[in-house]
Design an enzyme around this catalytic site. Structure first.
Site, mmCIF file in Angstrom:
data_model
loop_
_atom_site.group_PDB
_atom_site.id
_atom_site.type_symbol
_atom_site.label_atom_id
_atom_site.label_comp_id
_atom_site.label_asym_id
_atom_site.label_seq_id
_atom_site.Cartn_x
_atom_site.Cartn_y
_atom_site.Cartn_z
ATOM 1 N N SER A 82 23.393 8.233 -70.854
ATOM 2 C CA SER A 82 23.974 7.175 -71.677
ATOM 3 C C SER A 82 22.954 6.351 -72.440
ATOM 4 O O SER A 82 23.264 5.819 -73.491
ATOM 5 C CB SER A 82 24.835 6.268 -70.814
ATOM 6 O OG SER A 82 24.078 5.717 -69.776
ATOM 7 N N ASP B 79 28.053 14.180 -64.001
ATOM 8 C CA ASP B 79 28.848 13.103 -64.572
ATOM 9 C C ASP B 79 28.897 13.347 -66.082
ATOM 10 O O ASP B 79 27.867 13.264 -66.759
ATOM 11 C CB ASP B 79 28.158 11.767 -64.233
ATOM 12 C CG ASP B 79 28.886 10.553 -64.793
ATOM 13 O OD1 ASP B 79 29.603 10.701 -65.800
ATOM 14 O OD2 ASP B 79 28.708 9.452 -64.230
ATOM 15 N N LYS C 68 35.650 6.653 -72.534
ATOM 16 C CA LYS C 68 34.654 6.784 -73.608
ATOM 17 C C LYS C 68 35.258 7.606 -74.746
ATOM 18 O O LYS C 68 36.137 7.108 -75.434
ATOM 19 C CB LYS C 68 33.363 7.302 -73.004
ATOM 20 C CG LYS C 68 32.746 6.123 -72.249
ATOM 21 C CD LYS C 68 31.665 6.386 -71.301
ATOM 22 C CE LYS C 68 31.235 5.050 -70.700
ATOM 23 N NZ LYS C 68 30.699 5.166 -69.359
HETATM 24 C C1 LIG Z 1 30.590 4.451 -68.170
HETATM 25 C C2 LIG Z 1 30.040 5.330 -67.115
HETATM 26 C C3 LIG Z 1 30.593 5.342 -65.835
HETATM 27 C C4 LIG Z 1 31.632 4.362 -65.411
HETATM 28 O O1 LIG Z 1 32.868 4.674 -65.933
HETATM 29 P P1 LIG Z 1 33.975 3.516 -66.076
HETATM 30 O O2 LIG Z 1 35.235 4.263 -66.246
HETATM 31 O O3 LIG Z 1 33.580 2.705 -67.249
HETATM 32 O O4 LIG Z 1 33.931 2.730 -64.800
HETATM 33 C C5 LIG Z 1 30.104 6.256 -64.931
HETATM 34 N N1 LIG Z 1 29.107 7.105 -65.263
HETATM 35 C C6 LIG Z 1 28.522 7.090 -66.482
HETATM 36 C C7 LIG Z 1 27.413 8.031 -66.787
HETATM 37 C C8 LIG Z 1 28.973 6.189 -67.434
HETATM 38 O O5 LIG Z 1 28.385 6.154 -68.624
#
Ligand SMILES: *Cc1c(COP(=O)(O)O)cnc(C)c1O
Length: 393
Positions: free
Chosen positions: A188, A213, A247
């Site tokens: 990110s 992830d 996202k």
């Molecule tokens: C945004 C994010 C999360 C958390 O997700 P939310 O649904 O906003 O709680 C987890 N892992 C990564 C890599 C993220 O960018």
């Protein structure tokens, strides 16, 4: 009196902490946004082009999603009013999980209320103090918190550094029962991708499991847009594929794609799943609609990735330290105050860009993080580049 004195002392400590943060240019503050639509923000009466949101495909304001959301709201009401194991498991969840499992090419999917809750629940349920976890140094805070909660031994490898990971695995793996390698597929704050092929080789060689992830990859990469795992053709080899709806999918919530046994196990053990009210029906219906849109409208992801590629290249040609290979384009500035100053200047021109500072990124690597979205175009990006070029710090 004694209690008053003690609580006054606690307050002084908090104030001191905040003052110190301010002094170092690290104080975090919330900004009130009065309007947010189609990639634009309204803040204190002024309109900005948003470079800070993760609404990469511009789906959060898509009419089809809004329509489906409204229909579910009318039909099922505003809340599920219970956890899914109680009476909150609406049929919409079943549909979303089946669609997502097909999309991710895995046997089963379990929806969680957020990415944070997913990572914390998944990792802490599946691993314990007899196990070890190898985690990329730049993994998201929710992954770290899941590991800490699990009690497993944590080994952090240097970002995307397979040589470092190999040496840790060689030295440490044997001492523990189960082992997990965990990474993001698109990082990110760096905008780069993880070396999935090598990680899968390590999985086989060292008897580990792999969790990824795909929060920033789902909707953007792969022929069908399901993520970097799809792009690399590795869905059968990756045990746990986690991702979020908040996202690129323009909704809210998260999921884990895995085997059916893992899903059943988590329903019985993941505390962040069990002890939390199910997401509202409208949110689930919106997520279903956005999943379909990713399949129906591939032109969105193509445009975003092409824009980001040109933006990064042009910045690099001008000598800026622009990194990554995705829709996320970090421009490394270094100094916290300089990064803040530059972000403020861009804001003054109507571009909402955030300066990301430690501890979110490593020390001395404060940066401007540009999120390129479907709402941007060549002209907007050209103007930003011209501005940065003229206002170097
Ligand atoms: C945004 C994010 C999360 C958390 O997700 P939310 O649904 O906003 O709680 C987890 N892992 C990564 C890599 C993220 O960018």
């Amino acid at each position: 009196m004694e209690i008053d004195r003690r609580s006054a002392k606690v307050m002084d400590e908090l104030k001191e902490f905040l003052a110190q943060r301010e002094k170092e240019g690290l104080l975090r503050k919330l900004t009130v946004v009065t309007e947010r639509q189609n990639g634009k923000l309204n803040i204190a009466g002024r309109e900005y082009i948003d470079f800070s949101s993760n609404d990469y495909l511009g789906l959060s304001s898509h009419p089809k999603i809004i329509q489906k959301t409204k229909e579910a709201l009318e039909k099922f009401g505003a809340s599920c009013s219970a956890a899914r194991l109680m009476s909150g498991n609406l049929v919409l969840y079943q549909q979303l999980e089946e669609e997502m499992a097909r999309f991710k090419n895995k046997e089963a999917v379990l929806v969680f209320n957020s990415g944070y809750q997913a990572n914390v629940g998944i990792i802490s349920s599946l691993y314990g103090s007899a196990d070890c976890i190898f985690s990329d140094r730049l993994n998201h805070a929710s992954i770290i918190d899941g590991i800490l909660l699990s009690g497993a031994k944590l080994f952090r490898f240097q970002h995307n550094d397979t040589t470092h990971l190999l040496s840790l695995l060689t030295k440490e793996r044997k001492k523990y029962k189960k082992a997990l390698i965990v990474t993001e597929t698109v990082f990110s704050m760096e905008g780069d991708k993880s070396p999935l092929k090598e990680l899968v080789e390590f999985k086989n060689k060292f008897d580990c499991q792999i969790m990824v992830d795909e929060a920033h990859a789902t909707g953007l990469f792969g022929a069908a847009g399901s993520g970097v795992v799809e792009e690399a053709g590795l869905s059968a080899k990756i045990d746990f594929i986690m991702g979020t709806f908040g996202k690129a999918l323009g909704g809210f919530g998260a999921y884990l794609a895995s085997s059916a046994e893992v899903r059943d196990y988590l329903i019985n053990t993941a505390r962040s799943f069990i002890y939390s009210t199910a997401l509202p029906p409208a949110v689930i219906a919106g997520n279903l609609a956005s999943l379909n849109l990713v399949k129906e409208e591939p032109f969105r992801r193509k445009k975003v990735l092409a824009l980001a590629k040109t933006f990064r290249q042009q910045l690099q040609e001008l000598g800026f330290a622009a990194r990554g290979c995705s829709q996320i384009v970090p421009v490394i500035i270094g100094d916290n105050f300089k990064a803040l100053q530059l972000a403020d200047k861009l804001k003054a021109c109507g571009y909402w860009v955030t300066a990301v500072r430690p501890p979110t990124v490593p020390p001395k690597e404060a940066r401007l993080r540009f999120s390129i979205t479907y709402e941007h175009n060549q002209e907007i990006l050209g103007n930003v580049i011209e501005y940065l070029d003229k206002n170097r710090v």
